[in-house]
Design a protein around this motif. Structure first.
Motif, PDB file in Angstrom:
ATOM      1  N   GLU A 108       0.697  -1.171   0.071  1.00  0.00           N
ATOM      2  CA  GLU A 108      -0.122  -0.031  -0.081  1.00  0.00           C
ATOM      3  C   GLU A 108       0.945   1.364  -0.014  1.00  0.00           C
ATOM      4  O   GLU A 108       0.626   2.290  -0.650  1.00  0.00           O
ATOM      5  CB  GLU A 108      -0.823   0.115   1.486  1.00  0.00           C
ATOM      6  N   SER A 109       1.704   1.293   0.930  1.00  0.00           N
ATOM      7  CA  SER A 109       2.785   2.430   1.116  1.00  0.00           C
ATOM      8  C   SER A 109       3.528   2.496  -0.488  1.00  0.00           C
ATOM      9  O   SER A 109       3.652   3.692  -0.906  1.00  0.00           O
ATOM     10  CB  SER A 109       3.701   2.168   2.086  1.00  0.00           C
ATOM     11  N   LEU A 110       4.113   1.491  -0.939  1.00  0.00           N
ATOM     12  CA  LEU A 110       4.644   1.280  -2.018  1.00  0.00           C
ATOM     13  C   LEU A 110       3.900   2.189  -3.210  1.00  0.00           C
ATOM     14  O   LEU A 110       4.422   3.160  -4.145  1.00  0.00           O
ATOM     15  CB  LEU A 110       5.336   0.163  -2.517  1.00  0.00           C
ATOM     16  N   VAL A 162       2.112   6.820  -6.971  1.00  0.00           N
ATOM     17  CA  VAL A 162       1.100   7.647  -7.392  1.00  0.00           C
ATOM     18  C   VAL A 162       1.457   9.072  -7.189  1.00  0.00           C
ATOM     19  O   VAL A 162       1.409   9.923  -8.054  1.00  0.00           O
ATOM     20  CB  VAL A 162      -0.310   7.274  -6.719  1.00  0.00           C
ATOM     21  N   GLU A 163       2.169   9.387  -6.019  1.00  0.00           N
ATOM     22  CA  GLU A 163       2.587  10.840  -5.588  1.00  0.00           C
ATOM     23  C   GLU A 163       3.703  11.104  -6.698  1.00  0.00           C
ATOM     24  O   GLU A 163       3.723  12.297  -7.206  1.00  0.00           O
ATOM     25  CB  GLU A 163       3.041  10.786  -4.251  1.00  0.00           C
ATOM     26  N   LEU A 216      -9.623   3.391   3.267  1.00  0.00           N
ATOM     27  CA  LEU A 216      -9.684   4.595   3.378  1.00  0.00           C
ATOM     28  C   LEU A 216      -8.254   5.260   3.739  1.00  0.00           C
ATOM     29  O   LEU A 216      -7.668   4.682   4.715  1.00  0.00           O
ATOM     30  CB  LEU A 216     -10.733   5.250   4.478  1.00  0.00           C
ATOM     31  N   ASP A 217      -7.894   6.447   3.374  1.00  0.00           N
ATOM     32  CA  ASP A 217      -6.537   6.967   3.649  1.00  0.00           C
ATOM     33  C   ASP A 217      -6.539   7.454   4.978  1.00  0.00           C
ATOM     34  O   ASP A 217      -5.641   7.576   5.713  1.00  0.00           O
ATOM     35  CB  ASP A 217      -6.321   8.048   2.721  1.00  0.00           C
ATOM     36  N   GLN A 267       1.020   2.029   9.025  1.00  0.00           N
ATOM     37  CA  GLN A 267       1.944   1.732   8.103  1.00  0.00           C
ATOM     38  C   GLN A 267       1.472   2.410   6.559  1.00  0.00           C
ATOM     39  O   GLN A 267       1.748   2.017   5.501  1.00  0.00           O
ATOM     40  CB  GLN A 267       2.134   0.224   7.732  1.00  0.00           C
ATOM     41  N   LYS A 268       0.323   3.465   6.826  1.00  0.00           N
ATOM     42  CA  LYS A 268      -0.177   3.963   5.922  1.00  0.00           C
ATOM     43  C   LYS A 268       0.730   5.125   5.258  1.00  0.00           C
ATOM     44  O   LYS A 268       1.113   5.972   5.983  1.00  0.00           O
ATOM     45  CB  LYS A 268      -1.516   4.491   5.900  1.00  0.00           C
ATOM     46  N   TYR A 269       1.321   5.061   3.868  1.00  0.00           N
ATOM     47  CA  TYR A 269       2.354   6.007   3.503  1.00  0.00           C
ATOM     48  C   TYR A 269       1.404   7.723   3.610  1.00  0.00           C
ATOM     49  O   TYR A 269       0.295   7.579   2.968  1.00  0.00           O
ATOM     50  CB  TYR A 269       2.852   5.921   2.332  1.00  0.00           C
ATOM     51  N   ARG A 270       1.887   8.578   4.041  1.00  0.00           N
ATOM     52  CA  ARG A 270       1.179   9.825   4.163  1.00  0.00           C
ATOM     53  C   ARG A 270       1.661  10.666   2.879  1.00  0.00           C
ATOM     54  O   ARG A 270       2.341  11.376   2.852  1.00  0.00           O
ATOM     55  CB  ARG A 270       1.380  10.436   5.376  1.00  0.00           C
TER      56      ARG A 270
END
Length: 304
Positions: free
Chosen positions: A71-73, A78-79, A141-142, A275-278
């Motif tokens: 998910e983080s990757l 995308v960013e 959800l983010d 562990q969600k990339y912000r």
């Protein structure tokens, strides 16, 4: 690299849908292409990510351990793509909010966010605290904006702003006009309250500690407006966030009640998976919410 971002997308979509065909549909791929991508990822590294349970593909323990990193990757990829496309800090974020926050606070914040960052997109899901929490834990959800008190080792739980619950009744209710209510009044009243699992219900139960077991609950309803209508119809008294009642108090269709011996204060929180990339979008959303929440109590008080 011995894997592709497309393979990571298929892995995450399959983990979410627990079905390759549905995962393929969500990614606008054929089922065979999605199956091949998943198979190639597993064969390349000699691993198995899913167990078949009936017709479902369920993440095994190894797959579960990889999911947050995947998910983080993907979020970072995308960013990075957004930056390459000269869109800077703009992004797409999935926000979850509980009913009070979603219906009365989140929409103006969304509008300001999209005005401030042209081309951005915010998808808003409105459910109760229990549901929003589960969706954040499942990476659907983010970020979540919730009313309930939580304890979960997998979540970052950040105080956002304070809130106050308010008791209320119809203008012709026998308790209307009383300067204060004592505990006997509260115990004898008929109540219209939120359902279990909601943050408002949790706050109500906390405030009514010691009285809940004997309380006369006439109706439990999921929606704020339904509770207000039921109280207006004289079916009982209610308890909701003061934010949701200001217009009704101004019109006089509902009247506030006061029980100062009880603690009606509570907190709203941000919740994010640890562990969600912000992404920049998530960071900007947090900043804007904090700006909008500053000094909010100056807009209302018990005399209104």
């Amino acid at each position: 690299m011995h894997y592709t971002l497309r393979q990571i997308e298929v892995f995450l979509a399959t983990a979410f849908h627990e079905n390759v065909s549905q995962a393929a549909d969500s990614l606008a791929m054929s089922q065979s292409a999605a199956s091949s991508a998943l198979k190639e990822l597993e064969q390349r590294f000699g691993i198995q990510l899913f167990d078949r349970v009936g017709k479902r593909l369920q993440l095994n323990d190894f797959g579960k351990s990889l999911r947050p990193k995947a998910e983080s990757l993907l979020s970072q990829a995308v960013e990075f793509e957004n930056l390459l496309a000269m869109r800077g800090e703009i992004g797409h974020i999935n926000v979850g909010a509980t009913l009070t926050i979603g219906n009365y606070l989140a929409v103006p914040i969304m509008a300001e966010f999209m005005n401030r960052y042209p081309g951005s997109r915010v998808d808003l899901t409105v459910e109760n605290t229990r549901s929003i929490t589960q969706r954040v834990l499942n990476f659907e959800l983010d970020i979540g904006l919730v009313e309930g008190e939580l304890q979960n080792d997998n979540l970052d739980i950040i105080h956002w702003r304070d809130d106050e619950l308010s008791l209320f009744c119809a203008p012709d209710h026998p308790l209307a006009g009383r300067p204060t209510l004592n505990d006997d009044d509260l115990a004898e009243a008929e109540w219209i309250i939120r359902e279990a699992g909601s943050g408002t219900r949790q706050g109500f139960e906390h405030a009514m500690y010691g009285l809940m077991s004997g309380l006369n609950v006439r109706l439990e309803l999921q929606h704020t407006e339904a509770i207000k209508r039921a109280v207006e119809a004289g079916l009982g008294i209610g308890c909701l966030s003061r934010i949701t009642l200001q217009e009704a108090f101004r019109r006089g269709s509902l009247l506030p009640l006061y029980a100062p011996q009880r603690d009606w204060m509570r907190r709203f929180y941000f919740i994010l998976h640890k562990q969600k990339y912000r992404t920049a979008g998530i960071r900007n959303w947090l900043t804007l919410c904090q700006e909008e929440g500053a000094d909010h109590f100056s807009t209302y008080g018990p005399d209104q």
